[in-house]
Design a protein around this motif. Structure first.
Motif, PDB file in Angstrom:
ATOM      1  N   THR A   1       7.186  -1.576  -1.282  1.00  0.00           N
ATOM      2  CA  THR A   1       5.963  -2.090  -0.658  1.00  0.00           C
ATOM      3  C   THR A   1       4.863  -2.076  -1.695  1.00  0.00           C
ATOM      4  O   THR A   1       4.904  -1.288  -2.642  1.00  0.00           O
ATOM      5  CB  THR A   1       5.542  -1.242   0.559  1.00  0.00           C
ATOM      6  N   ASN A   2       3.892  -2.951  -1.506  1.00  0.00           N
ATOM      7  CA  ASN A   2       2.714  -2.925  -2.373  1.00  0.00           C
ATOM      8  C   ASN A   2       1.516  -2.310  -1.650  1.00  0.00           C
ATOM      9  O   ASN A   2       0.424  -2.229  -2.210  1.00  0.00           O
ATOM     10  CB  ASN A   2       2.363  -4.335  -2.859  1.00  0.00           C
ATOM     11  N   ARG A   3       1.727  -1.872  -0.412  1.00  0.00           N
ATOM     12  CA  ARG A   3       0.644  -1.222   0.338  1.00  0.00           C
ATOM     13  C   ARG A   3       0.529   0.243  -0.074  1.00  0.00           C
ATOM     14  O   ARG A   3       1.520   0.878  -0.441  1.00  0.00           O
ATOM     15  CB  ARG A   3       0.905  -1.317   1.845  1.00  0.00           C
TER      16      ARG A   3
ATOM     17  N   GLY B   1       6.383   1.976  -5.061  1.00  0.00           N
ATOM     18  CA  GLY B   1       5.475   1.088  -4.366  1.00  0.00           C
ATOM     19  C   GLY B   1       4.281   0.787  -5.260  1.00  0.00           C
ATOM     20  O   GLY B   1       4.423   0.793  -6.488  1.00  0.00           O
ATOM     21  N   GLY B   2       3.116   0.704  -4.616  1.00  0.00           N
ATOM     22  CA  GLY B   2       2.724   1.148  -3.308  1.00  0.00           C
ATOM     23  C   GLY B   2       3.216   2.528  -2.921  1.00  0.00           C
ATOM     24  O   GLY B   2       3.623   3.323  -3.712  1.00  0.00           O
TER      25      GLY B   2
ATOM     26  N   LEU C   1       6.582   3.117   4.930  1.00  0.00           N
ATOM     27  CA  LEU C   1       7.702   2.455   5.604  1.00  0.00           C
ATOM     28  C   LEU C   1       8.213   3.260   6.785  1.00  0.00           C
ATOM     29  O   LEU C   1       9.050   2.771   7.553  1.00  0.00           O
ATOM     30  CB  LEU C   1       8.852   2.233   4.618  1.00  0.00           C
TER      31      LEU C   1
ATOM     32  N   ASP D   1       1.037  -7.216   5.204  1.00  0.00           N
ATOM     33  CA  ASP D   1       2.350  -6.739   5.626  1.00  0.00           C
ATOM     34  C   ASP D   1       3.401  -7.327   4.681  1.00  0.00           C
ATOM     35  O   ASP D   1       3.532  -8.546   4.564  1.00  0.00           O
ATOM     36  CB  ASP D   1       2.623  -7.175   7.067  1.00  0.00           C
ATOM     37  N   ASP D   2       4.123  -6.469   3.984  1.00  0.00           N
ATOM     38  CA  ASP D   2       5.144  -6.951   3.044  1.00  0.00           C
ATOM     39  C   ASP D   2       6.489  -6.303   3.357  1.00  0.00           C
ATOM     40  O   ASP D   2       7.231  -5.895   2.466  1.00  0.00           O
ATOM     41  CB  ASP D   2       4.730  -6.704   1.590  1.00  0.00           C
ATOM     42  N   GLY D   3       6.788  -6.234   4.644  1.00  0.00           N
ATOM     43  CA  GLY D   3       8.046  -5.634   5.073  1.00  0.00           C
ATOM     44  C   GLY D   3       9.275  -6.304   4.487  1.00  0.00           C
ATOM     45  O   GLY D   3      10.353  -5.698   4.440  1.00  0.00           O
TER      46      GLY D   3
END
Length: 313
Positions: free
Chosen positions: A41-43, A85-86, A91, A59-61
């Motif tokens: 993820t990048n979050r 990540g992120g 997750l 949202d990059d699920g």
């Protein structure tokens, strides 16, 4: 993940993804690399001053689903596999499912999760994620100060220090190996000796401490006055800090640090830590007698900075 340049080549065993919008190819996994990692993820719930991959809120699920697909395509078990990540803990229990999938497919592979640990302050979540994990999982958790006002400033998130410490204690309670990561930027260097003493007194269970030179990319470029350092000028601080770790018998490793910027006493702890596709040596390095033992530089130092004057040894 990286885009394929004109001078790159692909080999059997590499896993790629074609970007339909740009007709470019992204390399998701290169079998011949020394270091392997999957971006989940990048979050992120931190916004670190020196973050090399600034977080995004979208949202990059699809990234974690892509990681499952890459895992299915890898043909040879890697010695180790990083999950990054992120912030992977965002997750939730999808991370647990991926850890179990890796353990089932490659039971001998060591899994390293790069995480700020904050979400593990929730005891119920920590138990659901960590209880009974495969034995080859370890956690790489950043810590930037011996008190909240330093750590929270570096990660730009109030309350992060308390949650990170609680997360570290949860990892300890579930017998999870921990490597603490300390990126060497100015606010951290100013308290590094005190931080290492804090670790020795309060977190003696950590497997090791990684002292890391800053990667000159991302937020670090926007905060250059705080992130750019000449490591050679910081040798007294590095020696004093590592002596604190030695006093408490805590192993340590130096990462992203060319040998010519370090005191020779610390060379045995220096790691070949820069990923193959990020790594570069200068012309000066061709005349160096210890080049094979040295991590070199990040390839984008030319648009940022070097961690000190590079000279052949």
């Amino acid at each position: 993940m990286r885009r394929l340049n004109a001078d790159d080549s692909l080999c059997d065993g590499d896993v790629v993804r074609r970007d339909a919008r740009s007709s470019r190819v992204e390399v998701l996994y290169r079998e011949s690399d020394r270091h392997h990692a999957l971006l989940l993820t990048n979050r992120c719930n931190n916004h670190c001053l020196m973050c090399s991959q600034p977080p995004t809120p979208q949202d990059d699920g699809w990234l974690v689903e892509q990681a499952f697909e890459v895992l299915r395509q890898i043909r040879t078990a890697p010695a180790s596999l990083g999950l990054t990540g992120g912030e992977p803990l965002l997750l939730g229990l999808r991370l647990r499912a991926l850890l179990e999938a890796i353990g089932e497919r490659f039971p001998a592979t060591s899994i390293e999760v790069l995480s700020n640990g904050r979400a593990l302050c929730d005891a119920a979540f920590a138990s659901a994620l960590l209880a009974g994990l495969p034995s080859r999982v370890s956690w790489l958790v950043p810590l930037y100060g011996p008190a909240d006002f330093v750590h929270d400033f570096v990660v730009q998130s109030p309350g992060a220090f308390d949650e990170t410490i609680a997360g570290l204690l949860a990892l300890r309670a579930h017998r999870q190996p921990v490597q603490l990561r300390i990126v060497l930027i100015r606010p951290v260097l100013d308290v590094l000796v005190e931080l290492c003493r804090f670790i020795g007194r309060n977190l003696p269970f950590v497997r090791e401490v990684a002292l890391m030179a800053c990667e000159p990319i991302g937020f670090a470029l926007a905060n250059r006055e705080l992130c750019e350092l000449d490591l050679a000028a910081e040798r007294p601080t590095l020696l004093a800090a590592t002596r604190e770790l030695e006093r408490f018998r805590i192993p340590f490793v130096l990462m992203n640090t060319p040998l010519c910027t370090l005191p020779e006493r610390l060379w045995p702890a220096a790691s070949l830590s820069i990923s193959d596709w990020k790594q570069e040596y200068l012309a000066e390095c061709d005349r160096c007698t210890v080049r094979e033992r040295c991590c070199g530089l990040f390839a984008w130092h030319s648009t940022g900075w070097r961690p000190g004057a590079i000279r052949p040894i």
